[in-house]
Each structure stands twice: as C-alpha cells, then as structure tokens.
Design a protein around this motif. Structure first.
Motif, PDB file in Angstrom:
ATOM      1  N   GLN A 141     -23.761  15.793  24.548  1.00  0.00           N
ATOM      2  CA  GLN A 141     -23.322  15.536  25.919  1.00  0.00           C
ATOM      3  C   GLN A 141     -22.402  16.635  26.454  1.00  0.00           C
ATOM      4  O   GLN A 141     -22.149  16.709  27.655  1.00  0.00           O
ATOM      5  CB  GLN A 141     -22.657  14.164  26.053  1.00  0.00           C
ATOM      6  N   ALA A 142     -21.901  17.505  25.577  1.00  0.00           N
ATOM      7  CA  ALA A 142     -21.001  18.585  26.004  1.00  0.00           C
ATOM      8  C   ALA A 142     -21.703  19.937  26.099  1.00  0.00           C
ATOM      9  O   ALA A 142     -21.091  20.920  26.501  1.00  0.00           O
ATOM     10  CB  ALA A 142     -19.826  18.684  25.033  1.00  0.00           C
ATOM     11  N   ARG A 143     -22.969  19.985  25.756  1.00  0.00           N
ATOM     12  CA  ARG A 143     -23.699  21.254  25.812  1.00  0.00           C
ATOM     13  C   ARG A 143     -23.875  21.699  27.257  1.00  0.00           C
ATOM     14  O   ARG A 143     -24.061  20.892  28.151  1.00  0.00           O
ATOM     15  CB  ARG A 143     -25.039  21.123  25.107  1.00  0.00           C
ATOM     16  N   GLY A 144     -23.776  22.990  27.450  1.00  0.00           N
ATOM     17  CA  GLY A 144     -23.921  23.550  28.794  1.00  0.00           C
ATOM     18  C   GLY A 144     -22.653  23.449  29.628  1.00  0.00           C
ATOM     19  O   GLY A 144     -22.681  23.732  30.824  1.00  0.00           O
TER      20      GLY A 144
ATOM     21  N   PRO B 141     -13.421  14.553  21.160  1.00  0.00           N
ATOM     22  CA  PRO B 141     -13.952  15.773  20.543  1.00  0.00           C
ATOM     23  C   PRO B 141     -15.225  16.225  21.258  1.00  0.00           C
ATOM     24  O   PRO B 141     -16.054  15.407  21.655  1.00  0.00           O
ATOM     25  CB  PRO B 141     -14.268  15.341  19.110  1.00  0.00           C
ATOM     26  N   GLN B 142     -15.357  17.544  21.401  1.00  0.00           N
ATOM     27  CA  GLN B 142     -16.517  18.128  22.072  1.00  0.00           C
ATOM     28  C   GLN B 142     -17.316  19.046  21.152  1.00  0.00           C
ATOM     29  O   GLN B 142     -18.493  19.258  21.371  1.00  0.00           O
ATOM     30  CB  GLN B 142     -16.073  18.927  23.298  1.00  0.00           C
ATOM     31  N   GLY B 143     -16.642  19.615  20.143  1.00  0.00           N
ATOM     32  CA  GLY B 143     -17.337  20.516  19.234  1.00  0.00           C
ATOM     33  C   GLY B 143     -16.384  21.137  18.241  1.00  0.00           C
ATOM     34  O   GLY B 143     -15.164  20.997  18.350  1.00  0.00           O
ATOM     35  N   ILE B 144     -16.968  21.823  17.249  1.00  0.00           N
ATOM     36  CA  ILE B 144     -16.196  22.466  16.200  1.00  0.00           C
ATOM     37  C   ILE B 144     -16.772  23.840  15.885  1.00  0.00           C
ATOM     38  O   ILE B 144     -17.936  24.117  16.159  1.00  0.00           O
ATOM     39  CB  ILE B 144     -16.163  21.628  14.896  1.00  0.00           C
TER      40      ILE B 144
ATOM     41  N   ARG C  86     -11.451  21.337   1.958  1.00  0.00           N
ATOM     42  CA  ARG C  86     -12.270  22.096   2.911  1.00  0.00           C
ATOM     43  C   ARG C  86     -11.408  22.602   4.073  1.00  0.00           C
ATOM     44  O   ARG C  86     -11.591  23.708   4.555  1.00  0.00           O
ATOM     45  CB  ARG C  86     -13.402  21.229   3.443  1.00  0.00           C
ATOM     46  N   MET C  87     -10.467  21.802   4.508  1.00  0.00           N
ATOM     47  CA  MET C  87      -9.599  22.186   5.631  1.00  0.00           C
ATOM     48  C   MET C  87      -8.742  23.400   5.288  1.00  0.00           C
ATOM     49  O   MET C  87      -8.344  24.144   6.178  1.00  0.00           O
ATOM     50  CB  MET C  87      -8.692  21.023   6.033  1.00  0.00           C
ATOM     51  N   THR C  88      -8.447  23.609   4.021  1.00  0.00           N
ATOM     52  CA  THR C  88      -7.570  24.712   3.625  1.00  0.00           C
ATOM     53  C   THR C  88      -8.332  25.998   3.307  1.00  0.00           C
ATOM     54  O   THR C  88      -7.715  27.048   3.185  1.00  0.00           O
ATOM     55  CB  THR C  88      -6.713  24.323   2.406  1.00  0.00           C
ATOM     56  N   ARG C  89      -9.646  25.932   3.169  1.00  0.00           N
ATOM     57  CA  ARG C  89     -10.434  27.127   2.818  1.00  0.00           C
ATOM     58  C   ARG C  89     -10.688  28.048   3.999  1.00  0.00           C
ATOM     59  O   ARG C  89     -10.867  29.247   3.833  1.00  0.00           O
ATOM     60  CB  ARG C  89     -11.757  26.720   2.189  1.00  0.00           C
ATOM     61  N   SER C  90     -10.769  27.491   5.187  1.00  0.00           N
ATOM     62  CA  SER C  90     -11.030  28.256   6.409  1.00  0.00           C
ATOM     63  C   SER C  90     -10.300  27.575   7.551  1.00  0.00           C
ATOM     64  O   SER C  90      -9.866  26.431   7.422  1.00  0.00           O
ATOM     65  CB  SER C  90     -12.529  28.289   6.727  1.00  0.00           C
ATOM     66  N   HIS C  91     -10.200  28.271   8.660  1.00  0.00           N
ATOM     67  CA  HIS C  91      -9.626  27.655   9.851  1.00  0.00           C
ATOM     68  C   HIS C  91     -10.711  26.809  10.517  1.00  0.00           C
ATOM     69  O   HIS C  91     -11.841  27.269  10.696  1.00  0.00           O
ATOM     70  CB  HIS C  91      -9.152  28.724  10.838  1.00  0.00           C
ATOM     71  N   ARG C  92     -10.358  25.597  10.891  1.00  0.00           N
ATOM     72  CA  ARG C  92     -11.280  24.686  11.581  1.00  0.00           C
ATOM     73  C   ARG C  92     -10.739  24.498  12.990  1.00  0.00           C
ATOM     74  O   ARG C  92      -9.580  24.118  13.170  1.00  0.00           O
ATOM     75  CB  ARG C  92     -11.376  23.341  10.874  1.00  0.00           C
ATOM     76  N   LEU C  93     -11.578  24.786  13.981  1.00  0.00           N
ATOM     77  CA  LEU C  93     -11.164  24.668  15.377  1.00  0.00           C
ATOM     78  C   LEU C  93     -11.941  23.534  16.025  1.00  0.00           C
ATOM     79  O   LEU C  93     -13.153  23.388  15.801  1.00  0.00           O
ATOM     80  CB  LEU C  93     -11.425  25.977  16.126  1.00  0.00           C
ATOM     81  N   LEU C  94     -11.241  22.770  16.834  1.00  0.00           N
ATOM     82  CA  LEU C  94     -11.826  21.615  17.507  1.00  0.00           C
ATOM     83  C   LEU C  94     -11.653  21.767  19.008  1.00  0.00           C
ATOM     84  O   LEU C  94     -10.548  22.028  19.484  1.00  0.00           O
ATOM     85  CB  LEU C  94     -11.130  20.330  17.054  1.00  0.00           C
ATOM     86  N   ALA C  95     -12.748  21.613  19.739  1.00  0.00           N
ATOM     87  CA  ALA C  95     -12.686  21.573  21.204  1.00  0.00           C
ATOM     88  C   ALA C  95     -12.610  20.108  21.607  1.00  0.00           C
ATOM     89  O   ALA C  95     -13.313  19.255  21.061  1.00  0.00           O
ATOM     90  CB  ALA C  95     -13.918  22.228  21.814  1.00  0.00           C
ATOM     91  N   GLU C  96     -11.739  19.850  22.590  1.00  0.00           N
ATOM     92  CA  GLU C  96     -11.572  18.484  23.085  1.00  0.00           C
ATOM     93  C   GLU C  96     -11.541  18.502  24.604  1.00  0.00           C
ATOM     94  O   GLU C  96     -11.130  19.469  25.220  1.00  0.00           O
ATOM     95  CB  GLU C  96     -10.252  17.889  22.573  1.00  0.00           C
ATOM     96  N   ARG C  97     -11.983  17.430  25.175  1.00  0.00           N
ATOM     97  CA  ARG C  97     -11.824  17.171  26.604  1.00  0.00           C
ATOM     98  C   ARG C  97     -11.026  15.888  26.664  1.00  0.00           C
ATOM     99  O   ARG C  97     -11.543  14.822  26.343  1.00  0.00           O
ATOM    100  CB  ARG C  97     -13.169  17.039  27.294  1.00  0.00           C
ATOM    101  N   GLY C  98      -9.745  16.024  26.998  1.00  0.00           N
ATOM    102  CA  GLY C  98      -8.849  14.880  26.841  1.00  0.00           C
ATOM    103  C   GLY C  98      -8.773  14.561  25.361  1.00  0.00           C
ATOM    104  O   GLY C  98      -8.670  15.461  24.532  1.00  0.00           O
ATOM    105  N   PRO C  99      -8.875  13.289  24.985  1.00  0.00           N
ATOM    106  CA  PRO C  99      -8.816  12.947  23.566  1.00  0.00           C
ATOM    107  C   PRO C  99     -10.182  12.989  22.862  1.00  0.00           C
ATOM    108  O   PRO C  99     -10.265  12.762  21.662  1.00  0.00           O
ATOM    109  CB  PRO C  99      -8.271  11.517  23.585  1.00  0.00           C
TER     110      PRO C  99
END
Length: 186
Positions: free
Chosen positions: A91-94, A65-68, A50-63
């Motif tokens: 908890q990261a919405r808004g 994860p906040q979203g994908i 799955r990781m190789t079929r599309s680009h997967r982006l991850l948002a982080e605040r420090g270490p």
C-alpha cells in the motif's frame, strides 16, 4: 497526509523489524535469500543478534511501518557499504518510501565513512534496476547468480553509487549558486 520519516532501529526494536521482515518474506518470497519458513519461528535472540550485525532502517508514516532497508559493510571492499533487504509494503509503493529509505541509508553510509554504496539487483527486475539508476547507482560489470529463495535461477548485477562529492562540476552560469554534489542527497 502524514510525512514519511525514516529512522535507524536499535536492538530494542527487534520485534518491529521482525514483523516487517516476515511480512516481506510472506508477500515477496522470491525477492529475498531467506524464506518465511526459515525465519518465522526464530527466537528473540536470533532477531536481537540480527539487529546488531547491520543497520536496520524503518520508514514510517505516523506510527505505521511503510518499509525497511538494511545497510552493512560490503564484504569485497572495506571502504564501501551495501544496501540490501529493501522492502516497501504494497500500500506504500509509489509514494516515495523506497527513495526515502535508500536516501537515509546513503546518508548513514556517508557517516560511516563509506566512499561507495553497492546494491545488488536482479537483472530481470526492470523496476528495481530503473529505481537504482534514477537514484544515481550505476551498473558495474559484476554479476552473480541470484541468491533469492526462488527456485528459478537468475542473475544479479551489482550497482554502485559514489558517496564522494564530485569536485569536477563547474558553476552553473545561469544560476545563482555553483552546481555541487554532496553525495547522492542533493
């Protein structure tokens, strides 16, 4: 507060992506085409592929994860990309996480030489439609039945963002520099 960063994951980050994806399926089961039951027991090879079929982006605040979000080619238009699977932890919405994710996906789409970016949104999801419009996506005439795992039928609308610079803008007579647009990022 620590700054939000967004990075493109590679195949070795499969377990990190899996953990956030499974959290998304558990927390928002009607928002995705798959269900928690379908993906929870998948093996490492499934997630690596799955990781190789599309680009997967991850948002982080420090270490943390906040979203994908994912970016892949748009199947109906070779010169276009598609963002999909957008999820932000409750908890990261808004806090600007979704904006940063889509902004990073748009920048990556420009690097991939896509001229447009599509985003399918449920017509009954006013918040998502509003977000997309505020970002610069415009509604199209394209509709399809909702592909979510939710049992209630619905409809999705294709929204599109031009990634090409707008050369038709005139200089701002009251400003010091011309008004230009370099994709959606300015």
């Amino acid at each position: 507060m620590t700054e939000i960063t967004v990075r493109v994951l590679d195949e070795s980050d499969w377990s990190l992506y899996r953990d956030v994806r499974l959290r998304a399926l558990a927390e928002s089961p009607g928002s995705f085409t798959a269900t928690m039951a379908e993906e929870a027991d998948r093996d490492e090879q499934f997630w690596r592929e799955r990781m190789t079929r599309s680009h997967r982006l991850l948002a982080e605040r420090g270490p943390a994860p906040q979203g994908i979000v994912s970016l892949g080619p748009y199947e109906h238009e070779p010169s276009a990309g598609e963002v999909f699977g957008l999820y932000v932890l409750p908890q990261a919405r808004g806090t600007g996480v979704s904006w940063r994710l889509v902004e990073a996906a748009a920048a990556l789409a420009i690097q991939q030489v896509y001229v447009q970016l599509y985003y399918w949104v449920g017509t009954d999801n006013g918040r998502a439609v509003g977000f997309a419009q505020n970002f610069g996506f415009r509604a199209t005439d394209y509709r399809r039945p909702s592909r979510s795992s939710d049992l209630e039928p619905g409809e999705e609308i294709a929204m599109v963002l031009s990634l090409e610079p707008d050369t038709t803008l005139a200089p701002n007579p009251t400003g010091e520099k011309p008004a230009t647009r370099e994709g959606p990022l300015i």
